[in-house]
Design a protein around this motif. Sequence first.
Motif, PDB file in Angstrom:
ATOM      1  N   GLU A 191      40.663  -6.984 -32.328  1.00 18.64           N
ATOM      2  CA  GLU A 191      40.506  -8.043 -33.332  1.00 18.64           C
ATOM      3  C   GLU A 191      39.933  -9.315 -32.721  1.00 18.64           C
ATOM      4  O   GLU A 191      39.509 -10.223 -33.420  1.00 18.64           O
ATOM      5  CB  GLU A 191      41.853  -8.386 -33.987  1.00 18.64           C
ATOM      6  CG  GLU A 191      42.560  -7.229 -34.667  1.00 18.64           C
ATOM      7  CD  GLU A 191      41.821  -6.754 -35.915  1.00 18.64           C
ATOM      8  OE1 GLU A 191      41.068  -7.563 -36.491  1.00 18.64           O
ATOM      9  OE2 GLU A 191      41.975  -5.572 -36.282  1.00 18.64           O
ATOM     10  N   GLU A 192      39.961  -9.382 -31.406  1.00 27.69           N
ATOM     11  CA  GLU A 192      39.443 -10.582 -30.738  1.00 27.69           C
ATOM     12  C   GLU A 192      37.956 -10.389 -30.452  1.00 27.69           C
ATOM     13  O   GLU A 192      37.368  -9.388 -30.809  1.00 27.69           O
ATOM     14  CB  GLU A 192      40.221 -10.824 -29.442  1.00 27.69           C
ATOM     15  CG  GLU A 192      41.738 -10.879 -29.612  1.00 27.69           C
ATOM     16  CD  GLU A 192      42.202 -12.150 -30.328  1.00 27.69           C
ATOM     17  OE1 GLU A 192      41.437 -13.138 -30.337  1.00 27.69           O
ATOM     18  OE2 GLU A 192      43.320 -12.143 -30.879  1.00 27.69           O
ATOM     19  N   ALA A 193      37.405 -11.379 -29.741  1.00 28.97           N
ATOM     20  CA  ALA A 193      35.951 -11.349 -29.544  1.00 28.97           C
ATOM     21  C   ALA A 193      35.506 -10.340 -28.498  1.00 28.97           C
ATOM     22  O   ALA A 193      36.202 -10.092 -27.514  1.00 28.97           O
ATOM     23  CB  ALA A 193      35.485 -12.739 -29.126  1.00 28.97           C
ATOM     24  N   PHE A 194      34.331  -9.760 -28.735  1.00 26.67           N
ATOM     25  CA  PHE A 194      33.614  -8.994 -27.710  1.00 26.67           C
ATOM     26  C   PHE A 194      32.370  -9.818 -27.412  1.00 26.67           C
ATOM     27  O   PHE A 194      31.538 -10.035 -28.289  1.00 26.67           O
ATOM     28  CB  PHE A 194      33.227  -7.615 -28.242  1.00 26.67           C
ATOM     29  CG  PHE A 194      32.335  -6.843 -27.296  1.00 26.67           C
ATOM     30  CD1 PHE A 194      32.881  -6.072 -26.287  1.00 26.67           C
ATOM     31  CD2 PHE A 194      30.955  -6.899 -27.416  1.00 26.67           C
ATOM     32  CE1 PHE A 194      32.071  -5.370 -25.409  1.00 26.67           C
ATOM     33  CE2 PHE A 194      30.124  -6.191 -26.538  1.00 26.67           C
ATOM     34  CZ  PHE A 194      30.691  -5.433 -25.538  1.00 26.67           C
ATOM     35  N   VAL A 195      32.281 -10.318 -26.197  1.00 27.53           N
ATOM     36  CA  VAL A 195      31.167 -11.198 -25.867  1.00 27.53           C
ATOM     37  C   VAL A 195      30.354 -10.577 -24.733  1.00 27.53           C
ATOM     38  O   VAL A 195      30.892 -10.300 -23.669  1.00 27.53           O
ATOM     39  CB  VAL A 195      31.675 -12.594 -25.451  1.00 27.53           C
ATOM     40  CG1 VAL A 195      30.506 -13.506 -25.101  1.00 27.53           C
ATOM     41  CG2 VAL A 195      32.502 -13.204 -26.571  1.00 27.53           C
ATOM     42  N   ALA A 196      29.063 -10.353 -25.010  1.00 26.84           N
ATOM     43  CA  ALA A 196      28.219  -9.703 -24.004  1.00 26.84           C
ATOM     44  C   ALA A 196      27.295 -10.724 -23.367  1.00 26.84           C
ATOM     45  O   ALA A 196      26.830 -11.650 -24.023  1.00 26.84           O
ATOM     46  CB  ALA A 196      27.403  -8.603 -24.655  1.00 26.84           C
ATOM     47  N   ILE A 197      27.074 -10.570 -22.088  1.00 24.49           N
ATOM     48  CA  ILE A 197      26.074 -11.407 -21.425  1.00 24.49           C
ATOM     49  C   ILE A 197      25.282 -10.537 -20.463  1.00 24.49           C
ATOM     50  O   ILE A 197      25.845  -9.756 -19.706  1.00 24.49           O
ATOM     51  CB  ILE A 197      26.717 -12.624 -20.721  1.00 24.49           C
ATOM     52  CG1 ILE A 197      25.628 -13.434 -20.014  1.00 24.49           C
ATOM     53  CG2 ILE A 197      27.821 -12.224 -19.751  1.00 24.49           C
ATOM     54  CD1 ILE A 197      26.016 -14.861 -19.747  1.00 24.49           C
ATOM     55  N   ASN A 198      23.963 -10.679 -20.547  1.00 25.24           N
ATOM     56  CA  ASN A 198      23.088  -9.900 -19.689  1.00 25.24           C
ATOM     57  C   ASN A 198      22.690 -10.743 -18.485  1.00 25.24           C
ATOM     58  O   ASN A 198      21.904 -11.678 -18.596  1.00 25.24           O
ATOM     59  CB  ASN A 198      21.853  -9.477 -20.485  1.00 25.24           C
ATOM     60  CG  ASN A 198      20.962  -8.569 -19.686  1.00 25.24           C
ATOM     61  OD1 ASN A 198      20.930  -8.615 -18.456  1.00 25.24           O
ATOM     62  ND2 ASN A 198      20.226  -7.729 -20.377  1.00 25.24           N
ATOM     63  N   CYS A 199      23.259 -10.407 -17.339  1.00 25.15           N
ATOM     64  CA  CYS A 199      23.059 -11.241 -16.151  1.00 25.15           C
ATOM     65  C   CYS A 199      21.618 -11.195 -15.649  1.00 25.15           C
ATOM     66  O   CYS A 199      21.198 -12.059 -14.886  1.00 25.15           O
ATOM     67  CB  CYS A 199      23.999 -10.800 -15.034  1.00 25.15           C
ATOM     68  SG  CYS A 199      25.722 -10.826 -15.516  1.00 25.15           S
ATOM     69  N   ALA A 200      20.856 -10.179 -16.077  1.00 25.69           N
ATOM     70  CA  ALA A 200      19.481 -10.078 -15.591  1.00 25.69           C
ATOM     71  C   ALA A 200      18.520 -10.854 -16.482  1.00 25.69           C
ATOM     72  O   ALA A 200      17.416 -11.182 -16.068  1.00 25.69           O
ATOM     73  CB  ALA A 200      19.062  -8.621 -15.532  1.00 25.69           C
ATOM     74  N   ALA A 201      18.948 -11.161 -17.708  1.00 26.99           N
ATOM     75  CA  ALA A 201      18.011 -11.726 -18.672  1.00 26.99           C
ATOM     76  C   ALA A 201      17.996 -13.253 -18.660  1.00 26.99           C
ATOM     77  O   ALA A 201      17.171 -13.870 -19.311  1.00 26.99           O
ATOM     78  CB  ALA A 201      18.349 -11.226 -20.069  1.00 26.99           C
ATOM     79  N   ILE A 202      18.928 -13.851 -17.927  1.00 23.68           N
ATOM     80  CA  ILE A 202      19.051 -15.305 -17.978  1.00 23.68           C
ATOM     81  C   ILE A 202      18.710 -15.882 -16.612  1.00 23.68           C
ATOM     82  O   ILE A 202      19.210 -15.407 -15.590  1.00 23.68           O
ATOM     83  CB  ILE A 202      20.483 -15.681 -18.393  1.00 23.68           C
ATOM     84  CG1 ILE A 202      20.753 -15.135 -19.791  1.00 23.68           C
ATOM     85  CG2 ILE A 202      20.700 -17.181 -18.357  1.00 23.68           C
ATOM     86  CD1 ILE A 202      22.200 -15.069 -20.154  1.00 23.68           C
ATOM     87  N   PRO A 203      17.857 -16.920 -16.580  1.00 25.31           N
ATOM     88  CA  PRO A 203      17.512 -17.516 -15.285  1.00 25.31           C
ATOM     89  C   PRO A 203      18.757 -17.998 -14.558  1.00 25.31           C
ATOM     90  O   PRO A 203      19.707 -18.473 -15.193  1.00 25.31           O
ATOM     91  CB  PRO A 203      16.624 -18.705 -15.665  1.00 25.31           C
ATOM     92  CG  PRO A 203      16.220 -18.489 -17.069  1.00 25.31           C
ATOM     93  CD  PRO A 203      17.199 -17.576 -17.706  1.00 25.31           C
ATOM     94  N   ARG A 204      18.731 -17.887 -13.260  1.00 22.35           N
ATOM     95  CA  ARG A 204      19.888 -18.194 -12.434  1.00 22.35           C
ATOM     96  C   ARG A 204      20.497 -19.574 -12.736  1.00 22.35           C
ATOM     97  O   ARG A 204      21.704 -19.715 -12.858  1.00 22.35           O
ATOM     98  CB  ARG A 204      19.485 -18.120 -10.952  1.00 22.35           C
ATOM     99  CG  ARG A 204      20.622 -18.026  -9.992  1.00 22.35           C
ATOM    100  CD  ARG A 204      20.865 -19.340  -9.263  1.00 22.35           C
ATOM    101  NE  ARG A 204      22.212 -19.357  -8.737  1.00 22.35           N
ATOM    102  CZ  ARG A 204      23.157 -20.174  -9.189  1.00 22.35           C
ATOM    103  NH1 ARG A 204      22.922 -20.995 -10.173  1.00 22.35           N
ATOM    104  NH2 ARG A 204      24.366 -20.149  -8.664  1.00 22.35           N
TER     105      ARG A 204
END
Length: 457
Positions: A191-204
């Motif tokens: 029921e809580e959040a699922f938060v995805a982050i793509n470490c390759a897609a975002i500049p350092r």
Amino acid sequence: MAVILVIEDKESMAQMLSQALQAEGHQVIVARDGREGLQKFKESKLDIIVSDLKLPHKSGLEILEAIKEHNPLIPVILMTAYGTIETAVKAVKEGAYDFITKPFDPDHLIHLINKALEKQRLVTENLILREEFAKHLKLPKIIGKSPKMLEVVEKVQKVAASHTTVLLLGESGTGKELFARAVHYLSPRKEEAFVAINCAAIPRDLLESELFGHERGAFTGAVARKMGKFELADKGTIFLDEIGDLDLALQAKLLRVLEGEEFMRVGGTVKIKVDDRVVAATNKDLQAAIAQKLFREDLYYRLAIFPVTIPPLRERADDIPALVEHFVNYYCKELKKELKNFSPASMELLVRHPWTGNVRELQNCIERAVILTDGPVISPEHLGLRVKELAEAGLADLPMEGSLQDVSSMATQFAESRMIRKVMKETGGNKTKAAEILKVSYKTMLTKIKDYGIENP
Ligand SMILES: Nc1ncnc2c1ncn2[C@@H]1O[C@H](COP(=O)(O)OP(=O)(O)OP(=O)(O)O)[C@@H](O)[C@H]1O
Ligand SMILES: [Mg+2]
């Protein structure tokens, strides 16, 4: 049930509020002055704060400011006496959720609290919705009954219930993200959040602030405070995709967070503690990256507590027909086209193809075929698979990948298609003659010509 901090210096009032809120099923933490209030705010996980405006040590306004500094989303309700209404109005302008004038009926406060909680839930959800999440709110169907797939599904089902960190490994397009969602939606945190982050897609430079948030003015362009993904995923699941691409400095910070330490937003001074379930994924060989000193070994062990490897599609060709059916139904519906079938030849081609791009490649292939096919039957030429290109290439260009069976089937297709082209040319496109020369039936000849997309010479 919510966890509510009540900051009130008057004993009788504090007690009355506690009782009323507890009777509603909430958990109440009481602080008796401003300093204690802030202390308790920092050490507990709260959903809402109800504070008196006039307090010893720190005023309600100062408390509000400090709280908003730390967590701009948490609702604060202020209690005010007649003489301080003006201050209360000012407080609302500065971010308080609302105020209530003493003396008041506890039911009125309870009503306000419920409204605030509901609004906060919507705000949090919205924030997350805006983040890349909107498309797949629910867990998409996982297709596959091959023994290898069933093994993966069983593992994921078992680990989902716990808090254990999961590391998903597998080639590109095998379904790592799909399984990351499965871990979340099969867990008590669903029921809580699922938060995805793509470490390759975002500049350092941006990645640190995406992960951990930043304060206003932390760097050029940081015009407002921003919560990081770790905070957004609090109590839920954070999916660190392409973890193998994280640079070493961030690996160090991540390791500390995974070990349960507090962290600070970029440019911040306040320590933040979150309760995130971590799922990570990569298609890189992390062991090799460790050997090259590109990936921290300690972080690897912290992440690889429960590794799950998703096998490439060519190792579970049994799953292909069901996947094909699933995707063709989906795309026919989405593209508003009549439902299509596959000719036996095209299905065979699909099952034998090595699918180096795995399920994603298969999915794209089906989408393309549905678009290209006008009639009810999808035949090989609609699939646009590589066999055709290979016919024009040399034997040396055959991809050396997949199982032995894959390679030999590719080689067979390659040789057959070359041979049929040659004979078709020699016979001036006479299929009956070509069939005779090649010692196959006319029907087989027709199927193969279609399969290999051979036009008349
Ligand atoms: N078993 C499956 N059943 C149904 N759909 C699947 C299955 N596996 C993968 N897919 C679909 O295939 C596509 C690719 O899957 P996904 O994005 O999860 O792969 P990935 O391993 O994360 O790939 P990458 O490494 O390229 O990011 C998605 O659209 C996903 O829904
Ligand atoms: Mg992915």
